[in-house]
Design an enzyme around this catalytic site. Structure first.
Site, PDB file in Angstrom:
ATOM      1  CD  GLU A 120      35.671   4.967  88.233  1.00 12.93           C
ATOM      2  OE1 GLU A 120      34.924   5.286  88.873  1.00 12.93           O
ATOM      3  OE2 GLU A 120      36.680   4.878  87.511  1.00 12.93           O
ATOM      4  CB  THR A 168      34.934  11.694  85.008  1.00 18.27           C
ATOM      5  OG1 THR A 168      35.916  11.737  86.557  1.00 18.27           O
ATOM      6  CG2 THR A 168      35.339  10.860  83.982  1.00 18.27           C
TER       7      THR A 168
HETATM    8  N1  HSE Z   1      40.428   7.808  81.825  1.00 15.89           N
HETATM    9  C1  HSE Z   1      38.683   8.490  82.427  1.00 15.89           C
HETATM   10  C2  HSE Z   1      39.015  10.028  81.359  1.00 15.89           C
HETATM   11  C3  HSE Z   1      39.733   8.717  83.706  1.00 15.89           C
HETATM   12  O1  HSE Z   1      40.021  10.505  81.757  1.00 15.89           O
HETATM   13  O2  HSE Z   1      38.334  10.720  81.506  1.00 15.89           O
HETATM   14  C4  HSE Z   1      38.971   9.565  84.859  1.00 15.89           C
HETATM   15  O3  HSE Z   1      39.123   9.820  85.936  1.00 15.89           O
END
Ligand code: HSE
Length: 293
Positions: A120, A168
């Site tokens: 990630e 993201t």
């Molecule tokens: N928690 C992360 C965000 C998830 O919201 O940036 C990304 O899929």
């Protein structure tokens, strides 16, 4: 050769930014791994043209390095990249489980969550575990620095994915650095309500707990039609609606008998804003599953 399928996931659920996640019973990614001297990656399926095959830049390359498990890795994408449905997490989770089996390492699922989280970091800049935890463990998960708690929950969901690409990294870049004590108190209350709702498989409590005043209002500006889609779903019986992960997908919680109607109004509402979309009627599902070895 070892084959593993890992599911799409929805993180945050409004009040649980970077902490809450659920496994969705569809879509999912399928990963095949075969021992090799060096890691090579081949990507096919939805959005594969946007995913780098260079192991230094691909999420599963980081997983193979972390496990010291070089392999030829084939990823068949069912989860569109940059969707908010845990696309990179599905690949990373499937690769972590598959490579662990291939090299007979016997790591626990919770250890594999930490390893998949390294993937990630390649994509978003931070090793957040809120997508990889449910992608490996299934169910509803609460992921913190201390570890992951998994709760079995039987909840009906609709995820609606518009044909918009939102990274993201970009969606994290616009987040506020500070907030108010009132918003923190509100968020703690909502997060506790949602967790109780999951423990009871109660869609009313889960829906109430999905509301968020810190992250979602800022991010919703990046999704054309967000407010209309949300309003339409709520008027059709959804008990809660929010952005799925970092978006642009939107997730709705509802009673099973209202799933189809909620999916249809979300699609219609995006169409009213000139945005094509697809909807998945799903339940909270299983984590990564071994398909063949
Ligand atoms: N928690 C992360 C965000 C998830 O919201 O940036 C990304 O899929």
């Amino acid at each position: 050769m070892v084959t593993v399928r890992a599911p799409a996931t929805s993180a945050n659920l409004g009040s649980g930014f970077d902490v809450f996640g659920v496994a969705l019973d569809r879509p999912g990614d399928v990963v095949h791994v075969e021992k090799a001297d060096t890691t090579t990656i081949e990507v096919t399926g939805i959005g594969s043209e946007y995913i780098p095959e260079d192991p230094e830049k691909n999420t599963v390359g980081a997983v193979a390095r972390a496990l010291d498990a070089p392999a030829h890795i084939e990823i068949d994408k069912g989860v569109r990249p940059a969707s908010g449905l845990g696309s990179s997490a599905a690949s990373a989770a499937a690769a972590a489980v598959a490579l662990d089996v291939l090299y007979d390492r016997g790591r626990s699922k919770k250890e594999l969550v930490s390893i998949a989280a390294k993937g990630e970091a390649v994509v978003s800049g931070t090793a957040h575990t809120d997508n990889v935890a449910p992608a490996i463990l299934g169910g509803f998960t609460v992921a913190t620095e201390q570890g992951v708690t998994r709760i079995n929950a039987d909840i009906s969901l609709v995820t609606c994915l518009p044909e918009i690409v939102l990274s993201t990294r970009d969606a994290r870049g616009i987040l506020p650095e500070r907030t108010t004590i009132e918003k923190v108190v509100d968020t703690v209350g909502k997060a506790a309500t949602l967790t109780a709702g999951m423990a009871r498989s109660d869609p009313e409590l889960v829906g109430q707990g999905m509301h968020d005043t810190i992250v979602t209002p800022v991010r919703s500006e990046l999704i054309p039609g967000y407010e209309s889609v949300r309003e339409a779903a709520l008027q059709t019986g959804a008990t809660g609606v929010t952005i799925s992960g970092s978006g642009p997908a939107i997730i709705a919680v509802c009673h099973e008998q209202e799933q189809r109607a909620v999916a249809n109004v979300m699609l219609d509402s995006f169409a009213d804003h000139g945005v094509e979309a697809r909807a998945y009627q799903t339940e909270i599902g299983e984590g990564a599953q071994l398909r063949a070895r």
